[in-house]
Design a protein around this motif. Structure first.
Motif, PDB file in Angstrom:
ATOM      1  N   GLY A 112       0.817  -1.199   0.000  1.00 37.71           N
ATOM      2  CA  GLY A 112       0.000   0.000   0.000  1.00 37.71           C
ATOM      3  C   GLY A 112       0.851   1.248   0.000  1.00 37.71           C
ATOM      4  O   GLY A 112       2.045   1.209   0.324  1.00 37.71           O
ATOM      5  N   VAL A 113       0.251   2.385  -0.351  1.00 39.48           N
ATOM      6  CA  VAL A 113       0.970   3.660  -0.408  1.00 39.48           C
ATOM      7  C   VAL A 113       1.368   4.072   1.008  1.00 39.48           C
ATOM      8  O   VAL A 113       0.522   4.400   1.843  1.00 39.48           O
ATOM      9  CB  VAL A 113       0.105   4.754  -1.053  1.00 39.48           C
ATOM     10  CG1 VAL A 113       0.835   6.098  -1.018  1.00 39.48           C
ATOM     11  CG2 VAL A 113      -0.257   4.374  -2.478  1.00 39.48           C
ATOM     12  N   GLY A 114       2.674   4.051   1.276  1.00 42.54           N
ATOM     13  CA  GLY A 114       3.168   4.378   2.607  1.00 42.54           C
ATOM     14  C   GLY A 114       3.521   5.839   2.789  1.00 42.54           C
ATOM     15  O   GLY A 114       3.367   6.397   3.869  1.00 42.54           O
ATOM     16  N   LEU A 141       4.642   0.444   0.927  1.00 45.62           N
ATOM     17  CA  LEU A 141       5.074  -0.416   2.016  1.00 45.62           C
ATOM     18  C   LEU A 141       4.314  -1.737   2.005  1.00 45.62           C
ATOM     19  O   LEU A 141       3.141  -1.800   1.628  1.00 45.62           O
ATOM     20  CB  LEU A 141       4.860   0.266   3.370  1.00 45.62           C
ATOM     21  CG  LEU A 141       5.685   1.522   3.653  1.00 45.62           C
ATOM     22  CD1 LEU A 141       5.331   2.082   5.021  1.00 45.62           C
ATOM     23  CD2 LEU A 141       7.181   1.222   3.576  1.00 45.62           C
ATOM     24  N   ARG A 142       5.016  -2.771   2.465  1.00 50.28           N
ATOM     25  CA  ARG A 142       4.393  -4.062   2.711  1.00 50.28           C
ATOM     26  C   ARG A 142       4.813  -4.479   4.118  1.00 50.28           C
ATOM     27  O   ARG A 142       6.006  -4.619   4.400  1.00 50.28           O
ATOM     28  CB  ARG A 142       4.885  -5.096   1.696  1.00 50.28           C
ATOM     29  CG  ARG A 142       3.904  -6.221   1.324  1.00 50.28           C
ATOM     30  CD  ARG A 142       3.296  -6.963   2.473  1.00 50.28           C
ATOM     31  NE  ARG A 142       2.336  -7.966   1.992  1.00 50.28           N
ATOM     32  CZ  ARG A 142       1.730  -8.804   2.800  1.00 50.28           C
ATOM     33  NH1 ARG A 142       1.954  -8.769   4.106  1.00 50.28           N
ATOM     34  NH2 ARG A 142       0.856  -9.686   2.302  1.00 50.28           N
ATOM     35  N   MET A 165      -1.108   1.737   4.431  1.00 48.38           N
ATOM     36  CA  MET A 165      -1.362   3.140   4.102  1.00 48.38           C
ATOM     37  C   MET A 165      -1.479   4.003   5.354  1.00 48.38           C
ATOM     38  O   MET A 165      -1.178   5.199   5.322  1.00 48.38           O
ATOM     39  CB  MET A 165      -2.639   3.254   3.279  1.00 48.38           C
ATOM     40  CG  MET A 165      -2.619   2.505   1.978  1.00 48.38           C
ATOM     41  SD  MET A 165      -4.191   2.712   1.080  1.00 48.38           S
ATOM     42  CE  MET A 165      -4.003   1.465  -0.214  1.00 48.38           C
ATOM     43  N   ALA A 166      -1.915   3.399   6.460  1.00 51.95           N
ATOM     44  CA  ALA A 166      -2.068   4.139   7.714  1.00 51.95           C
ATOM     45  C   ALA A 166      -0.840   4.042   8.600  1.00 51.95           C
ATOM     46  O   ALA A 166      -0.721   4.785   9.581  1.00 51.95           O
ATOM     47  CB  ALA A 166      -3.289   3.617   8.473  1.00 51.95           C
ATOM     48  N   PRO A 225       6.024  15.407  11.547  1.00 48.74           N
ATOM     49  CA  PRO A 225       5.618  15.889  10.233  1.00 48.74           C
ATOM     50  C   PRO A 225       5.117  14.760   9.342  1.00 48.74           C
ATOM     51  O   PRO A 225       5.208  13.589   9.698  1.00 48.74           O
ATOM     52  CB  PRO A 225       6.915  16.497   9.676  1.00 48.74           C
ATOM     53  CG  PRO A 225       7.992  15.712  10.351  1.00 48.74           C
ATOM     54  CD  PRO A 225       7.490  15.433  11.734  1.00 48.74           C
ATOM     55  N   ALA A 226       4.603  15.140   8.168  1.00 46.33           N
ATOM     56  CA  ALA A 226       4.070  14.150   7.249  1.00 46.33           C
ATOM     57  C   ALA A 226       5.163  13.215   6.782  1.00 46.33           C
ATOM     58  O   ALA A 226       6.326  13.597   6.620  1.00 46.33           O
ATOM     59  CB  ALA A 226       3.424  14.853   6.040  1.00 46.33           C
ATOM     60  N   ALA A 227       4.787  11.965   6.562  1.00 42.81           N
ATOM     61  CA  ALA A 227       5.740  10.974   6.078  1.00 42.81           C
ATOM     62  C   ALA A 227       6.227  11.348   4.681  1.00 42.81           C
ATOM     63  O   ALA A 227       5.478  11.825   3.847  1.00 42.81           O
ATOM     64  CB  ALA A 227       5.094   9.587   6.041  1.00 42.81           C
ATOM     65  N   PHE A 228       7.532  11.089   4.445  1.00 42.34           N
ATOM     66  CA  PHE A 228       8.159  11.436   3.174  1.00 42.34           C
ATOM     67  C   PHE A 228       9.403  10.577   3.022  1.00 42.34           C
ATOM     68  O   PHE A 228      10.152  10.398   3.978  1.00 42.34           O
ATOM     69  CB  PHE A 228       8.546  12.918   3.159  1.00 42.34           C
ATOM     70  CG  PHE A 228       9.395  13.346   2.002  1.00 42.34           C
ATOM     71  CD1 PHE A 228       8.879  13.401   0.704  1.00 42.34           C
ATOM     72  CD2 PHE A 228      10.723  13.686   2.191  1.00 42.34           C
ATOM     73  CE1 PHE A 228       9.679  13.785  -0.363  1.00 42.34           C
ATOM     74  CE2 PHE A 228      11.517  14.083   1.125  1.00 42.34           C
ATOM     75  CZ  PHE A 228      10.987  14.139  -0.159  1.00 42.34           C
ATOM     76  N   CYS A 229       9.613  10.043   1.825  1.00 45.94           N
ATOM     77  CA  CYS A 229      10.806   9.234   1.580  1.00 45.94           C
ATOM     78  C   CYS A 229      11.830  10.021   0.754  1.00 45.94           C
ATOM     79  O   CYS A 229      12.894  10.360   1.239  1.00 45.94           O
ATOM     80  CB  CYS A 229      10.432   7.928   0.874  1.00 45.94           C
ATOM     81  SG  CYS A 229      11.854   6.873   0.507  1.00 45.94           S
ATOM     82  N   GLY A 230      11.528  10.266  -0.516  1.00 48.32           N
ATOM     83  CA  GLY A 230      12.403  11.085  -1.344  1.00 48.32           C
ATOM     84  C   GLY A 230      13.679  10.417  -1.788  1.00 48.32           C
ATOM     85  O   GLY A 230      14.634  11.112  -2.188  1.00 48.32           O
ATOM     86  N   THR A 231      13.735   9.085  -1.756  1.00 52.00           N
ATOM     87  CA  THR A 231      14.920   8.360  -2.216  1.00 52.00           C
ATOM     88  C   THR A 231      14.533   7.392  -3.317  1.00 52.00           C
ATOM     89  O   THR A 231      13.588   6.617  -3.163  1.00 52.00           O
ATOM     90  CB  THR A 231      15.580   7.576  -1.069  1.00 52.00           C
ATOM     91  OG1 THR A 231      16.125   8.510  -0.123  1.00 52.00           O
ATOM     92  CG2 THR A 231      16.707   6.688  -1.570  1.00 52.00           C
ATOM     93  N   LEU A 232      15.259   7.437  -4.429  1.00 53.80           N
ATOM     94  CA  LEU A 232      15.055   6.488  -5.503  1.00 53.80           C
ATOM     95  C   LEU A 232      16.017   5.311  -5.310  1.00 53.80           C
ATOM     96  O   LEU A 232      17.157   5.494  -4.915  1.00 53.80           O
ATOM     97  CB  LEU A 232      15.323   7.148  -6.855  1.00 53.80           C
ATOM     98  CG  LEU A 232      14.401   8.313  -7.229  1.00 53.80           C
ATOM     99  CD1 LEU A 232      14.835   8.934  -8.558  1.00 53.80           C
ATOM    100  CD2 LEU A 232      12.946   7.869  -7.313  1.00 53.80           C
ATOM    101  N   PHE A 233      15.535   4.098  -5.612  1.00 56.28           N
ATOM    102  CA  PHE A 233      16.405   2.941  -5.449  1.00 56.28           C
ATOM    103  C   PHE A 233      16.016   1.868  -6.462  1.00 56.28           C
ATOM    104  O   PHE A 233      15.028   1.980  -7.150  1.00 56.28           O
ATOM    105  CB  PHE A 233      16.348   2.388  -4.029  1.00 56.28           C
ATOM    106  CG  PHE A 233      14.968   2.055  -3.528  1.00 56.28           C
ATOM    107  CD1 PHE A 233      14.446   0.777  -3.712  1.00 56.28           C
ATOM    108  CD2 PHE A 233      14.202   2.993  -2.874  1.00 56.28           C
ATOM    109  CE1 PHE A 233      13.187   0.447  -3.244  1.00 56.28           C
ATOM    110  CE2 PHE A 233      12.927   2.679  -2.391  1.00 56.28           C
ATOM    111  CZ  PHE A 233      12.424   1.406  -2.584  1.00 56.28           C
TER     112      PHE A 233
END
Length: 401
Positions: free
Chosen positions: A130-132, A296-297, A357-358, A393-401
């Motif tokens: 789901g969208v993490g 995320l899973r 998602m949550a 703050p709001a969740a954020f990743c910002g890393t490509l892998f």
């Protein structure tokens, strides 16, 4: 139909697997020069290959990483990437075999969470992803985007030589720590494959570093793209991380002050970063897109739930259904003190995909319930669930892998 055989590849098979993944993305096979850098990342963690007979039909690799959670702790995460199925081997269960085996392997190796950057949302949703985290893309007109004088500032920005950035950026990023839920670790292997390779090839973008009272505390990586005839360009911000508001504002002030720039575009920024509020003219910043970022899973649900911190809410019993990893299917008692399986009756029920998602506070239980992803058995439980799982703050990743 030939049965799909999925196994961990040895080192001699990994380059062929990498080429299968590139082919699935319509890219040419890796060159010797590229492989010298990519191999370092490719050999950091197991690579799975799916075979139909003797033919390598698909692949995926697991990169050991860490995921920042609400409360400032980091949990081990298996970042899966390099996934692909040969175009002439699709529709034969290859993708399904790879996803199931990657989940089994992640659980076996002790990863409570798996992370993905997803191309086929419907495909991954079938396996509980789901969208993490989410991100937004913004566009700013520098001629109109002037920062308000009240915006905090306490440092300066300098451009860093590409060669110096090889050592500086990894230290700076690590020093920021888990400053937001969703931020993931970047290993030395990641930096070598994703950044050093560009520098050595003479293709690295520009690097701006903010220095505050206690030293370097943020950076922005950007490229200048010509947007037409003449010297004016579009500035594409490709990597931007800073924990303190003063560093964030200082980097934006620098980017918007570069001469001969028609537009500044940042594709991945936190959804709660109020760039508009920094400006004299609110409308000088436009949201171009709102995107899913890290998917995320939840692999080991008891460990994943107990690892994060929770807000001030009444204890809640949540029933979770996981059709792929049935050992996760259970009722969980969640409170500010933590989480654990329970025999109590659930007040809310949802799928493991909806819970992902949550998990970092990205989606509220109320929003998920409004679209049928949460079944409410006790009306009083829904507000409490959002107090428990909410995160700032709001969740954020910002890393490509």
């Amino acid at each position: 139909m030939t049965e799909v055989d999925v196994r961990v590849l040895d080192n001699s098979e990994r380059r062929a697997a990498h080429d299968v993944a590139r082919g699935a993305q319509h890219l040419a096979a890796v060159s010797d020069g590229e492989w010298a850098y990519v191999r370092d990342l490719h050999e950091h963690g197991p690579v799975l290959g799916a075979f139909l007979g003797e033919s390598l039909a698909g692949t995926v690799r697991l990169i050991p990483s860490g995921l920042a959670l609400p409360g400032g702790v980091t949990v081990p995460m298996a970042a899966t990437t390099g996934s692909g199925v040969r175009a002439d081997r699709t529709g034969r269960g290859v993708f399904t075999g790879l996803r199931r085996e990657s989940l089994r392997l992640a659980a076996e190796q002790g990863f409570p969470v798996m992370g993905n950057l997803v191309t086929g949302a419907m495909l991954y949703g079938r396996f509980g992803h789901g969208v993490g985290t989410r991100s937004r893309a913004v566009r700013l007109n520098p001629r109109e985007a002037r920062l308000r004088p009240e915006v905090p500032t306490d440092g300066d920005v300098r451009l860093v030589d590409p060669e110096a950035s090889i050592g500086l950026l990894p230290r700076l990023y690590e020093g920021l720590g888990p400053y937001r839920p969703g931020v993931m670790d970047r290993s030395a292997h990641w930096w070598r494959a994703k950044w050093e390779r560009l520098v050595r090839a003479g293709k690295s973008p520009s690097v701006a570093v903010h220095r505050g009272p206690d030293g370097d505390d943020g950076f922005a990586v950007y490229e200048a793209k010509r947007s037409g005839p003449g010297p004016r360009v579009t500035l594409m911000v490709t990597d931007f991380h800073a924990a303190r508001p003063e560093a964030v504002a200082g980097l934006w002030r620098f980017l918007l002050g570069i001469d001969l720039v028609e537009e500044v575009c940042a594709r991945r920024r936190p959804t709660d970063e109020l760039v508009e509020g920094m400006l004299v003219n609110w409308r000088a910043c436009r949201t171009h897109a709102l995107d899913d970022d890290l998917w995320l899973r939840l692999v080991d649900l008891p460990k994943a739930l107990d690892a994060r911190a929770y807000g001030d809410g009444d204890p809640l019993v949540v029933g979770v259904v996981d059709d792929v990893l049935p050992g996760n299917s259970a009722n969980y008692l969640i409170s500010p003190a933590g989480a654990a399986p329970t025999e109590e009756r659930p007040q809310l029920t949802l799928s493991v995909q909806a819970l992902a998602m949550a998990y970092l506070g990205t989606m509220s239980f109320a929003a998920l319930a409004s679209v049928g992803s949460v079944r409410v058995l006790d009306d009083k439980a829904l507000p409490g669930a959002d107090r428990l799982f909410g995160a700032r703050p709001a969740a954020f990743c910002g890393t490509l892998f």
